[in-house]
Design a protein around this motif. Structure first.
Motif, PDB file in Angstrom:
ATOM      1  N   ARG A 100      75.700  33.352   0.167  1.00  0.00           N
ATOM      2  CA  ARG A 100      75.182  33.976   1.293  1.00  0.00           C
ATOM      3  C   ARG A 100      74.154  33.010   2.117  1.00  0.00           C
ATOM      4  O   ARG A 100      74.020  32.928   3.255  1.00  0.00           O
ATOM      5  CB  ARG A 100      74.555  35.447   1.196  1.00  0.00           C
ATOM      6  N   ALA A 101      73.551  32.058   1.419  1.00  0.00           N
ATOM      7  CA  ALA A 101      72.667  31.167   2.201  1.00  0.00           C
ATOM      8  C   ALA A 101      73.260  30.119   3.113  1.00  0.00           C
ATOM      9  O   ALA A 101      74.770  29.769   3.204  1.00  0.00           O
ATOM     10  CB  ALA A 101      72.040  30.186   0.886  1.00  0.00           C
ATOM     11  N   ASP A 102      72.492  29.878   3.938  1.00  0.00           N
ATOM     12  CA  ASP A 102      72.881  28.826   4.966  1.00  0.00           C
ATOM     13  C   ASP A 102      72.491  27.277   4.162  1.00  0.00           C
ATOM     14  O   ASP A 102      73.203  26.166   4.739  1.00  0.00           O
ATOM     15  CB  ASP A 102      72.113  28.818   6.296  1.00  0.00           C
ATOM     16  N   LEU A 103      71.340  27.132   3.453  1.00  0.00           N
ATOM     17  CA  LEU A 103      71.050  25.941   3.034  1.00  0.00           C
ATOM     18  C   LEU A 103      70.608  26.078   1.510  1.00  0.00           C
ATOM     19  O   LEU A 103      69.737  26.913   1.346  1.00  0.00           O
ATOM     20  CB  LEU A 103      69.912  25.391   3.813  1.00  0.00           C
ATOM     21  N   VAL A 104      71.186  25.428   0.781  1.00  0.00           N
ATOM     22  CA  VAL A 104      70.867  25.443  -0.629  1.00  0.00           C
ATOM     23  C   VAL A 104      70.443  23.983  -1.063  1.00  0.00           C
ATOM     24  O   VAL A 104      71.393  23.115  -1.014  1.00  0.00           O
ATOM     25  CB  VAL A 104      72.145  26.096  -1.207  1.00  0.00           C
ATOM     26  N   THR A 105      69.432  23.875  -1.805  1.00  0.00           N
ATOM     27  CA  THR A 105      69.133  22.634  -2.445  1.00  0.00           C
ATOM     28  C   THR A 105      69.016  23.020  -3.938  1.00  0.00           C
ATOM     29  O   THR A 105      68.086  23.885  -4.214  1.00  0.00           O
ATOM     30  CB  THR A 105      67.822  21.958  -2.016  1.00  0.00           C
ATOM     31  N   GLU A 106      69.529  22.074  -4.851  1.00  0.00           N
ATOM     32  CA  GLU A 106      69.150  22.204  -6.287  1.00  0.00           C
ATOM     33  C   GLU A 106      68.546  20.959  -6.700  1.00  0.00           C
ATOM     34  O   GLU A 106      68.938  19.944  -6.563  1.00  0.00           O
ATOM     35  CB  GLU A 106      70.725  22.317  -6.902  1.00  0.00           C
ATOM     36  N   MET A 107      67.489  21.396  -7.173  1.00  0.00           N
ATOM     37  CA  MET A 107      66.606  20.483  -7.901  1.00  0.00           C
ATOM     38  C   MET A 107      67.042  20.097  -9.331  1.00  0.00           C
ATOM     39  O   MET A 107      67.009  20.909 -10.153  1.00  0.00           O
ATOM     40  CB  MET A 107      65.120  20.756  -7.993  1.00  0.00           C
ATOM     41  N   THR A 108      67.351  18.550  -9.546  1.00  0.00           N
ATOM     42  CA  THR A 108      67.775  18.451 -10.935  1.00  0.00           C
ATOM     43  C   THR A 108      66.803  17.849 -11.626  1.00  0.00           C
ATOM     44  O   THR A 108      66.074  17.054 -11.217  1.00  0.00           O
ATOM     45  CB  THR A 108      68.818  17.320 -10.622  1.00  0.00           C
ATOM     46  N   LEU A 109      66.794  18.316 -12.864  1.00  0.00           N
ATOM     47  CA  LEU A 109      65.674  17.691 -14.140  1.00  0.00           C
ATOM     48  C   LEU A 109      66.273  16.422 -14.543  1.00  0.00           C
ATOM     49  O   LEU A 109      67.218  16.447 -15.250  1.00  0.00           O
ATOM     50  CB  LEU A 109      65.323  18.935 -14.928  1.00  0.00           C
ATOM     51  N   ILE A 110      65.498  15.293 -13.991  1.00  0.00           N
ATOM     52  CA  ILE A 110      65.921  14.189 -14.931  1.00  0.00           C
ATOM     53  C   ILE A 110      64.747  13.828 -15.752  1.00  0.00           C
ATOM     54  O   ILE A 110      65.207  13.519 -16.989  1.00  0.00           O
ATOM     55  CB  ILE A 110      66.016  13.140 -13.724  1.00  0.00           C
ATOM     56  N   LYS A 111      63.698  13.473 -15.481  1.00  0.00           N
ATOM     57  CA  LYS A 111      62.760  13.514 -16.538  1.00  0.00           C
ATOM     58  C   LYS A 111      61.596  14.392 -16.231  1.00  0.00           C
ATOM     59  O   LYS A 111      61.092  14.858 -14.848  1.00  0.00           O
ATOM     60  CB  LYS A 111      62.058  12.088 -16.241  1.00  0.00           C
ATOM     61  N   HIS A 112      60.492  14.687 -16.908  1.00  0.00           N
ATOM     62  CA  HIS A 112      59.680  15.871 -17.083  1.00  0.00           C
ATOM     63  C   HIS A 112      58.343  15.532 -17.907  1.00  0.00           C
ATOM     64  O   HIS A 112      58.812  15.492 -19.009  1.00  0.00           O
ATOM     65  CB  HIS A 112      59.929  17.289 -16.866  1.00  0.00           C
ATOM     66  N   PRO A 113      57.117  15.466 -17.350  1.00  0.00           N
ATOM     67  CA  PRO A 113      56.041  14.800 -18.450  1.00  0.00           C
ATOM     68  C   PRO A 113      55.796  15.840 -19.476  1.00  0.00           C
ATOM     69  O   PRO A 113      55.439  15.577 -20.224  1.00  0.00           O
ATOM     70  CB  PRO A 113      55.002  14.817 -17.319  1.00  0.00           C
ATOM     71  N   PHE A 114      55.846  17.262 -19.138  1.00  0.00           N
ATOM     72  CA  PHE A 114      55.772  18.066 -20.239  1.00  0.00           C
ATOM     73  C   PHE A 114      56.797  17.984 -21.183  1.00  0.00           C
ATOM     74  O   PHE A 114      56.581  17.897 -22.562  1.00  0.00           O
ATOM     75  CB  PHE A 114      55.632  19.462 -19.569  1.00  0.00           C
ATOM     76  N   ARG A 115      58.117  18.149 -20.711  1.00  0.00           N
ATOM     77  CA  ARG A 115      59.133  17.934 -21.862  1.00  0.00           C
ATOM     78  C   ARG A 115      59.381  16.522 -22.549  1.00  0.00           C
ATOM     79  O   ARG A 115      59.549  16.700 -23.932  1.00  0.00           O
ATOM     80  CB  ARG A 115      60.492  18.173 -20.875  1.00  0.00           C
ATOM     81  N   ASP A 116      58.883  15.438 -21.626  1.00  0.00           N
ATOM     82  CA  ASP A 116      59.290  14.289 -22.427  1.00  0.00           C
ATOM     83  C   ASP A 116      58.124  13.592 -23.001  1.00  0.00           C
ATOM     84  O   ASP A 116      58.236  12.803 -23.884  1.00  0.00           O
ATOM     85  CB  ASP A 116      59.733  13.188 -21.291  1.00  0.00           C
ATOM     86  N   GLN A 117      56.770  13.905 -22.462  1.00  0.00           N
ATOM     87  CA  GLN A 117      55.557  13.336 -23.086  1.00  0.00           C
ATOM     88  C   GLN A 117      54.719  14.375 -23.639  1.00  0.00           C
ATOM     89  O   GLN A 117      53.534  14.047 -24.059  1.00  0.00           O
ATOM     90  CB  GLN A 117      54.940  12.591 -21.762  1.00  0.00           C
ATOM     91  N   GLY A 118      54.702  15.581 -23.218  1.00  0.00           N
ATOM     92  CA  GLY A 118      53.947  16.670 -23.698  1.00  0.00           C
ATOM     93  C   GLY A 118      52.470  16.559 -23.030  1.00  0.00           C
ATOM     94  O   GLY A 118      51.508  17.193 -23.559  1.00  0.00           O
ATOM     95  N   VAL A 119      52.664  16.238 -21.704  1.00  0.00           N
ATOM     96  CA  VAL A 119      51.815  16.225 -20.818  1.00  0.00           C
ATOM     97  C   VAL A 119      51.613  17.653 -20.057  1.00  0.00           C
ATOM     98  O   VAL A 119      52.465  18.254 -19.583  1.00  0.00           O
ATOM     99  CB  VAL A 119      51.704  15.212 -19.606  1.00  0.00           C
TER     100      VAL A 119
END
Length: 231
Positions: free
Chosen positions: A204-223
């Motif tokens: 239904r949307a006119d504009l869709v953006t999907e944010m892709t997880l590549i790196k995240h400080p919590f997941r990768d470093q425990g920040v």
């Protein structure tokens, strides 16, 4: 809704073909062009872009979806909120999951209190509340508040923050959300954020953006989450 004529469709195809033609060479190839060749290429690109702009619809209220597992969905939406405020428009923000803490953006937006309505109507992450009935109740209340602003022609932009999570958790039904969006005035923009946006909403949307997880400080470093970055 009017249908495109054969001539308009053919024109669109021609523009797409020309764009592909102009953009087919890489940046490295561009660096090998003479100044005159580069100028002619950019001139051609400008002509094509000008044709597309000339054919564009002047204005339309958009349904915008920010989804995906990457960070930045709400942040990007708040950027649109700031732009709208800068143009003098009225904006409403309804937050579906957040609410157990005071959002820092709410304090910032207090400077625009005559233009903005801000409602943080959740009680935190579902693993913290641990009360499905209460979560359902809060989500329904947030949706009812959202409908008020969706229907109100005075508001140019409505941000439904983390509503996709409420849909994913079945606190709301996609059918009722789509029906509510259908009630918006033609000029109004509505932004829906949160991971796991349902396929029917994306359609239904006119504009869709999907944010892709590549790196995240919590997941990768425990920040842990930090003020000014996550909240």
């Amino acid at each position: 809704m009017s249908q495109d004529t054969p001539d308009e469709l053919e024109s669109d195809k021609e523009i797409e073909r020309l764009i592909d033609e102009v953009m087919s060479s890489s940046i490295n190839n561009d660096s090998k062009l003479t100044d005159e060749q580069y100028r002619r290429k950019m001139q051609r690109r400008k002509e094509i872009q000008d044709r597309r702009i000339a054919q564009a619809v002047p204005e339309k209220g958009l349904i915008i979806v920010h989804t995906g597992n990457g960070k930045g969905k709400t942040t990007a939406a708040l950027g649109m909120v700031m732009r709208s405020l800068g143009h003098g428009y009225k904006v409403a923000i309804v937050q579906f999951i957040k609410g157990a803490w005071e959002p820092s953006e709410k304090r910032v937006f207090s400077d625009w209190e005559d233009q903005i309505e801000f409602h943080a109507m959740g009680e935190g992450f579902t693993w913290e509340t641990q009360d499905r009935d209460r979560d359902l109740e809060k989500a329904q209340a947030a949706w009812e508040k959202s409908l008020e602003y969706i229907r109100n022609p005075d508001f140019h932009l409505v941000l439904l923050d983390e509503i996709n999570i409420a849909l994913k958790m079945a606190y709301l039904q996609i059918e009722e959300v789509l029906a509510g969006l259908a009630e918006k005035p033609p000029h109004k923009h509505v932004i829906l954020t949160g991971r796991g946006a349902p396929a029917a909403l994306i359609e239904r949307a006119d504009l869709v953006t999907e944010m892709t997880l590549i790196k995240h400080p919590f997941r990768d470093q425990g920040v842990k989450a930090q003020p000014g970055i996550e909240f």
